[in-house]
Design a protein around this motif. Structure first.
Motif, PDB file in Angstrom:
ATOM      1  N   GLY A  11       0.789  -1.219   0.000  1.00 32.10           N
ATOM      2  CA  GLY A  11       0.000   0.000   0.000  1.00 32.10           C
ATOM      3  C   GLY A  11       0.821   1.269   0.000  1.00 32.10           C
TER       4      GLY A  11
ATOM      5  N   ASP B 160      -4.075  10.171   1.638  1.00 35.91           N
ATOM      6  CA  ASP B 160      -3.712   8.933   0.955  1.00 35.91           C
ATOM      7  C   ASP B 160      -3.063   7.922   1.902  1.00 35.91           C
ATOM      8  OD1 ASP B 160      -3.959   7.557  -1.511  1.00 35.91           O
ATOM      9  OD2 ASP B 160      -1.808   7.722  -1.845  1.00 35.91           O
TER      10      ASP B 160
ATOM     11  N   LEU C  79      -2.733   5.051   4.882  1.00 38.42           N
ATOM     12  CA  LEU C  79      -3.295   3.708   4.863  1.00 38.42           C
ATOM     13  C   LEU C  79      -3.755   3.274   6.253  1.00 38.42           C
ATOM     14  CD1 LEU C  79      -3.374   1.669   2.417  1.00 38.42           C
ATOM     15  CD2 LEU C  79      -1.384   0.571   3.471  1.00 38.42           C
TER      16      LEU C  79
ATOM     17  N   ARG D 110      -8.006   3.844   2.551  1.00 38.38           N
ATOM     18  CA  ARG D 110      -7.150   5.027   2.405  1.00 38.38           C
ATOM     19  C   ARG D 110      -7.882   6.278   2.856  1.00 38.38           C
ATOM     20  NH1 ARG D 110      -2.461   4.320  -0.056  1.00 38.38           N
ATOM     21  NH2 ARG D 110      -2.181   2.461  -1.360  1.00 38.38           N
TER      22      ARG D 110
END
Length: 257
Positions: A47, A149, A151, A250
């Motif tokens: 990720g 953005d 994770l 996200r």
């Protein structure tokens, strides 16, 4: 622990006798990490592939630091932090020489403060102790702590039946006064994630790739596996099958920080 009043995640973590034994139980997974923890690391690595080379990662509910130790070995460039409500677990982390560069604190997951400063946050087998209102607060706190953005990687109990929500109370040797578990549908969790600023939620069912022995019925309740006729491993806790999933989501662009 008091024998009266509402059972909450705080009263669970106040059980010092249980956590003393639990901390010793966790020692077995330091040298040979859990298979679920290994997958958490792989999900973070995949990720954050497009992120900076030294990501900041927070493990909420870090217990005695097994996942942090694995992250340190597998992602040595990462800046790691951890927190847990159990003082004994945090003290164990702080005494571990392999975690000396990791920032670890005693903290309530629902009271975490600060600006967006992490690239990834993990919730490893701990969110099922929270009721829906608390879980929503937890997701909101995680979203605030993540950079855009960033994770979220969680390992927890979920159900794919979109209209099924489960709440159950277990009494056992470790929890003689009872502990309440919450199993939420993936549909509900996806809505809750969207409400606080997450996107791209994905749920991955987890099946243990190894067999765990049956512990018998007269001792503490621990995980074990049973094979189905087709060879699938079902992971039990006492009398019920644990619906383990890995969740990845996200923080959306424009979400509040």
């Amino acid at each position: 622990m008091s024998g009266t009043g509402k059972r909450t995640y705080q009263t669970y973590t106040d059980n010092t006798a249980y956590f003393s034994e639990y901390d010793r139980y966790q020692e077995r997974y330091r040298q040979e990490p859990r298979e679920s923890d290994k997958l958490i690391v792989e999900l973070i690595r995949a990720g954050l592939r497009s992120h900076q080379t030294a990501p900041a990662i927070l493990d909420i509910g870090c217990s005695t630091g097994n996942l942090l130790a694995l992250l340190r070995r597998e992602l040595p460039e990462a800046k790691l932090s951890g927190c847990d409500l159990s003082t004994s677990s945090v003290e164990t982390c702080r005494a571990d020489p392999t975690l000396q560069d990791v920032e670890i604190e005693v903290a309530d997951a629902l009271s975490l403060q600060g600006s967006a400063r992490y690239d990834a946050v993990t919730l490893n087998a701990m969110a099922f102790y929270f009721n829906d209102r608390e879980f929503a607060r937890l997701l909101s706190a995680v979203c605030r702590l993540l950079r855009t953005d960033g994770l979220l990687v969680a390992f927890d109990w979920f159900t794919p039946f979109q209209h099924q929500q489960i709440q159950m109370m277990e009494r056992s040797l470790g929890h003689p006064e009872g502990v309440t578990y919450h199993i939420r549908s993936t549909a509900l969790v996806e809505r809750m994630l969207s409400d606080v600023g997450f996107t791209e939620a994905k749920f991955r069912p987890f099946e243990l790739p190894i067999d765990l022995p049956f512990p018998g019925t007269d001792g503490e309740v621990v995980s074990y596996t049973q094979r189905t006729a087709t060879g699938q491993r079902l992971c039990f806790r006492g009398a019920f099958v644990q619906p383990w999933y890995h969740l990845v989501a996200r923080k959306a662009s424009g979400a509040a920080s």
